[in-house]
Design an enzyme around this catalytic site. Structure first.
Site, short mmCIF file in Angstrom:
data_model
loop_
_atom_site.label_atom_id
_atom_site.label_comp_id
_atom_site.label_asym_id
_atom_site.label_seq_id
_atom_site.Cartn_x
_atom_site.Cartn_y
_atom_site.Cartn_z
N LEU A 1 0.88 -1.19 0.01
CA LEU A 1 -0.01 -0.02 0.13
C LEU A 1 0.85 1.22 0.10
O LEU A 1 1.44 1.59 1.03
CB LEU A 1 -1.09 0.34 1.14
CG LEU A 1 -2.17 0.89 1.18
CD1 LEU A 1 -3.14 0.50 -0.16
CD2 LEU A 1 -2.91 0.65 2.40
N ASP A 2 1.12 1.92 -1.22
CA ASP A 2 2.07 2.99 -1.19
C ASP A 2 1.87 4.08 -0.58
O ASP A 2 0.80 4.21 0.01
CB ASP A 2 2.44 3.23 -2.82
CG ASP A 2 1.24 3.86 -3.66
OD1 ASP A 2 0.68 4.78 -2.82
OD2 ASP A 2 0.87 3.19 -4.50
N GLN A 3 2.94 5.05 -0.62
CA GLN A 3 2.85 6.00 0.24
C GLN A 3 1.62 6.85 0.02
O GLN A 3 0.77 7.81 0.94
CB GLN A 3 4.07 7.05 -0.02
CG GLN A 3 4.16 8.15 0.86
CD GLN A 3 5.66 8.78 1.18
OE1 GLN A 3 6.69 8.11 0.49
NE2 GLN A 3 5.84 10.03 1.27
N ASP A 4 0.93 7.14 -1.27
CA ASP A 4 0.12 7.94 -1.58
C ASP A 4 -1.27 7.26 -1.60
O ASP A 4 -2.38 7.90 -1.90
CB ASP A 4 0.44 8.54 -3.13
CG ASP A 4 1.82 9.03 -3.35
OD1 ASP A 4 1.94 10.29 -2.44
OD2 ASP A 4 2.18 9.19 -4.31
N SER A 5 -1.32 6.16 -1.18
CA SER A 5 -2.54 5.35 -1.08
C SER A 5 -2.96 5.26 0.66
O SER A 5 -1.97 5.48 1.53
CB SER A 5 -2.52 4.09 -1.46
OG SER A 5 -2.23 4.05 -2.87
#
Length: 253
Positions: free
Chosen positions: A123-127
């Site tokens: 779950l990436d930084q922008d999610s």
């Protein structure tokens, strides 16, 4: 209560492999239990980590072994934007930093600051949204192992012109890194908002899928992993995974 079961396989099998197949523990965890003298076959302690169990023999884990396995920890976190789920690079903040007593909802033991909690899925930084952080090897295999059948659901807001052709491609017709993607369930929730249900987890998959059809992603929220839902857990807060939820995740994987 200790775990005990009669082996009914057609041929001898390594104890660690069988325990992993039964969803009791990982192979590595089984080897550690054997090394500690906590596993027995027909009442006799198993001392060899390579030992095989024969058809008709009964394997038992001691109460101490069961307590060790039950001590595995998994946090259910509603990750905000701005935190990384993976190993942080310079200037990044790991999501595990949020697993504190101040952010806990309900009752649970707060892990030590140096606890090794691995993210079960990207779950990436922008999610934002549902993220599992765990030291549970069996659960990790169930959620992110190559044979896992758990699907994941996301609510995605996109920017750009949305039409039937793009939706068709998103559902089944795209490739990433030269490999075709599995079919995805994608429904239009409202104007510029889509619900994605994926059965695989490639790196930044949804963002790259959208980019391939000239759509930008302005918000990405993970709602569900298999039977486990984010629910009303507030952003930045966490709770402990219940034994029933763990069992359901493993059973459906």
């Amino acid at each position: 209560m200790s775990w005990s079961k009669l082996y009914s396989g057609p041929e001898p099998q390594r104890v660690n492999k069988w325990l992993a197949q039964e969803g009791v523990c990982s192979r590595r965890e089984a080897e550690a239990l054997i090394a500690d003298g906590l596993v027995s076959i027909d009442g006799a302690r198993v001392d060899d980590v390579g030992r095989k169990i024969e058809p008709g023999q009964k394997l038992t884990l001691s109460d101490k072994a069961q307590r060790k396995l039950d001590a595995a920890f998994t946090a259910v976190l509603n990750k905000p934007v701005g935190y990384v789920s993976s190993q942080p690079e310079t200037g990044q903040t790991p999501a595990a930093r949020l697993i504190t007593g101040a952010n806990l909802i309900g009752a649970a033991s707060v892990p030590a600051k140096d606890a090794s909690l691995a993210p079960l899925g990207r779950l990436d930084q922008d999610s934002r949204g549902l993220l599992l952080l765990s030291d549970d090897g069996v659960l990790a295999k169930a959620v992110i192992g190559p044979a896992s059948r758990l699907d994941k659901e996301y609510l995605v807001r996109v920017d750009g012109k949305l039409n039937d052709k793009k939706l068709t491609l998103l559902r089944h017709g795209l490739s990433l890194d030269g490999k075709a993607l599995k079919p995805a369930k994608i429904n239009v929730v409202e104007d510029q908002r889509l619900r994605f249900t994926l059965s695989e987890g490639r790196n930044r998959q949804i963002r790259r899928m959208c980019e391939a059809v000239d759509l930008g992603v302005t918000d990405l929220l993970r709602l569900r992993i298999g039977p486990l839902k984010l629910g009303d857990l507030h952003e930045g807060k966490w709770r402990a995974l219940t034994p029933q939820e763990r069992k359901a995740l493993i059973a459906q994987s």
